[in-house]
Design an enzyme around this catalytic site. Structure first.
Site, PDB file in Angstrom:
ATOM      1  N   GLU A  27       1.510 -13.089  12.215  1.00  0.00           N
ATOM      2  CA  GLU A  27       2.061 -11.939  12.941  1.00  0.00           C
ATOM      3  C   GLU A  27       1.946 -10.735  12.010  1.00  0.00           C
ATOM      4  OE1 GLU A  27       3.095 -11.849  16.065  1.00  0.00           O
ATOM      5  OE2 GLU A  27       2.651 -13.983  16.271  1.00  0.00           O
ATOM      6  N   ASP A  79       0.839  -1.210   0.000  1.00  0.00           N
ATOM      7  CA  ASP A  79       0.000   0.000   0.000  1.00  0.00           C
ATOM      8  C   ASP A  79       0.870   1.256   0.000  1.00  0.00           C
ATOM      9  OD1 ASP A  79      -2.367   1.393  -0.020  1.00  0.00           O
ATOM     10  OD2 ASP A  79      -2.752   1.165   2.128  1.00  0.00           O
ATOM     11  N   ASN A 107     -11.067  -2.552  -5.299  1.00  0.00           N
ATOM     12  CA  ASN A 107     -10.317  -1.570  -6.093  1.00  0.00           C
ATOM     13  C   ASN A 107     -10.987  -1.216  -7.432  1.00  0.00           C
ATOM     14  OD1 ASN A 107      -7.064  -2.773  -4.926  1.00  0.00           O
ATOM     15  ND2 ASN A 107      -8.216  -0.988  -4.248  1.00  0.00           N
TER      16      ASN A 107
HETATM   17  C1  IPE Z   1      -5.375  -2.764  -0.265  1.00  0.00           C
HETATM   18  O1  IPE Z   1      -5.045  -1.419  -0.382  1.00  0.00           O
HETATM   19  C2  IPE Z   1      -5.373  -3.396  -1.612  1.00  0.00           C
HETATM   20  C3  IPE Z   1      -4.063  -3.530  -2.248  1.00  0.00           C
HETATM   21  C4  IPE Z   1      -2.923  -3.195  -1.743  1.00  0.00           C
HETATM   22  C5  IPE Z   1      -4.093  -4.125  -3.567  1.00  0.00           C
HETATM   23  P1  IPE Z   1      -6.168  -0.299  -0.492  1.00  0.00           P
HETATM   24  O2  IPE Z   1      -5.459   0.997  -0.600  1.00  0.00           O
HETATM   25  O3  IPE Z   1      -7.123  -0.636  -1.555  1.00  0.00           O
HETATM   26  O4  IPE Z   1      -6.910  -0.443   0.914  1.00  0.00           O
HETATM   27  P2  IPE Z   1      -7.801   0.589   1.729  1.00  0.00           P
HETATM   28  O5  IPE Z   1      -8.757   1.191   0.760  1.00  0.00           O
HETATM   29  O6  IPE Z   1      -6.871   1.621   2.286  1.00  0.00           O
HETATM   30  O7  IPE Z   1      -8.431  -0.228   2.801  1.00  0.00           O
HETATM   31  C1  IPE Z   2      -1.628   0.242  -3.357  1.00  0.00           C
HETATM   32  O1  IPE Z   2      -1.366   1.602  -3.361  1.00  0.00           O
HETATM   33  C2  IPE Z   2      -1.754  -0.324  -4.752  1.00  0.00           C
HETATM   34  C3  IPE Z   2      -3.110  -0.738  -5.113  1.00  0.00           C
HETATM   35  C4  IPE Z   2      -4.165  -0.733  -4.346  1.00  0.00           C
HETATM   36  C5  IPE Z   2      -3.275  -1.216  -6.470  1.00  0.00           C
HETATM   37  P1  IPE Z   2      -2.530   2.660  -3.344  1.00  0.00           P
HETATM   38  O2  IPE Z   2      -2.894   2.981  -4.753  1.00  0.00           O
HETATM   39  O3  IPE Z   2      -3.646   2.181  -2.505  1.00  0.00           O
HETATM   40  O4  IPE Z   2      -1.820   3.894  -2.671  1.00  0.00           O
HETATM   41  P2  IPE Z   2      -2.457   4.918  -1.637  1.00  0.00           P
HETATM   42  O5  IPE Z   2      -3.022   4.122  -0.514  1.00  0.00           O
HETATM   43  O6  IPE Z   2      -3.515   5.671  -2.381  1.00  0.00           O
HETATM   44  O7  IPE Z   2      -1.320   5.768  -1.216  1.00  0.00           O
HETATM   45 MG    MG Z   3      -4.099   2.395  -0.532  1.00  0.00          MG
END
Ligand code: IPE
Ligand code: IPE
Ligand code: MG
Length: 248
Positions: free
Chosen positions: A215, A28, A76
């Protein structure tokens, strides 16, 4: 910055006998990484691929037999269409580009999730890479794409119910072992360590069943910045945990 050449051996402060058998990662923070640099979000995703490549290699170098990463959740799809499109194309492009190297390195790749609703060209690339690497004996590398833990559990229930209906399974035969064999991760041990980058303390629907005794390690570091030194920190923290599994 790339740590490909540094830290190739298992760092001396890590105990090679107490490494996790399976590491799961919620990658993330790509968007925030890009935003901090006033770049479009997709640049963060692009950089995230380099991080993943190095983590995969690091797991191989350090002797961790299974790695599962969260690439795209069932939630997503709710992102802007152009970001979703970019990600689908990115997955396809990276998979095509990296397949030869994964063969050379003996990686066994599999995709977990509801793959049927991915773009057809990506589905084709996925089946090709899974078939091609199926008999490789190196690291088990799973990529959760259009993955949702709840969806996975429902999917397993439907399959089991169907078997019961056909008289192939008795209701009293349904136990944890049987149930697990219907999950996408069948055959791979449950994760010992879950890493989530960029600070959020939630599972976001990732491996709900499998994570029962994992963990959890959360770091503020954004995914594109998660290098071998960061991974070493996570493993060190893991090795200091006392895993009781409900016992004393
Ligand atoms: C979780 O991240 C999904 C992936 C890393 C693919 P998100 O950015 O989608 O999660 P939330 O929305 O913060 O819970
Ligand atoms: C995780 O990074 C990748 C995917 C969910 C595909 P994010 O796109 O969620 O990045 P943030 O959370 O917006 O920074
Ligand atoms: Mg994210």
């Amino acid at each position: 910055m790339n740590s490909l050449t540094a830290l190739q051996q298992l760092p001396a402060n890590l105990d090679k006998h107490r490494l996790p058998n399976h590491v799961a990662v919620i990658m993330d923070g790509n968007g925030r990484w890009a935003k901090n640099r006033t770049l479009p979000r997709i640049m963060g995703h692009q950089r995230g691929v380099d991080t993943l490549k190095d983590l995969l290699r690091c797991c191989q170098d350090w002797g961790i037999p299974a790695l599962t990463v969260y690439a795209f959740s069932t939630e997503n799809w709710g992102r802007p269409e152009e970001e979703v499109k970019f990600l689908m194309t990115l997955f396809e492009r990276v998979l095509r580009r990296e397949l030869d190297e994964m063969m050379t390195e003996n990686v066994r790749i599999r995709f977990i999730g509801n793959l049927n609703s991915l773009p057809q060209s990506l589905q084709d690339e996925i089946s090709y890479s899974m078939d091609k690497t199926a008999t490789n004996s190196g690291i088990n590398f799973s990529v959760a794409t259009n993955y949702g833990g709840r969806q996975e559990i429902i999917n397993a229930c439907q399959k089991i119910a169907d078997q019961v209906k056909q008289g192939l399974i008795n209701v009293n035969e349904i136990n944890e072992k049987l149930f697990e064999s219907y999950l996408y991760t069948s055959g791979i041990p449950n994760p010992d360590l879950l890493i989530r980058t960029s600070g959020e303390m939630r599972l976001s629907n990732f491996l709900l069943w499998q994570m029962a005794y994992a963990e959890i390690y959360v770091t503020q570091t954004l995914w594109p910045d998660f290098d071998r030194t960061e991974f070493q920190k996570a493993l060190l923290d893991y090795q200091q945990r006392n895993r009781r599994f409900g016992k004393l």
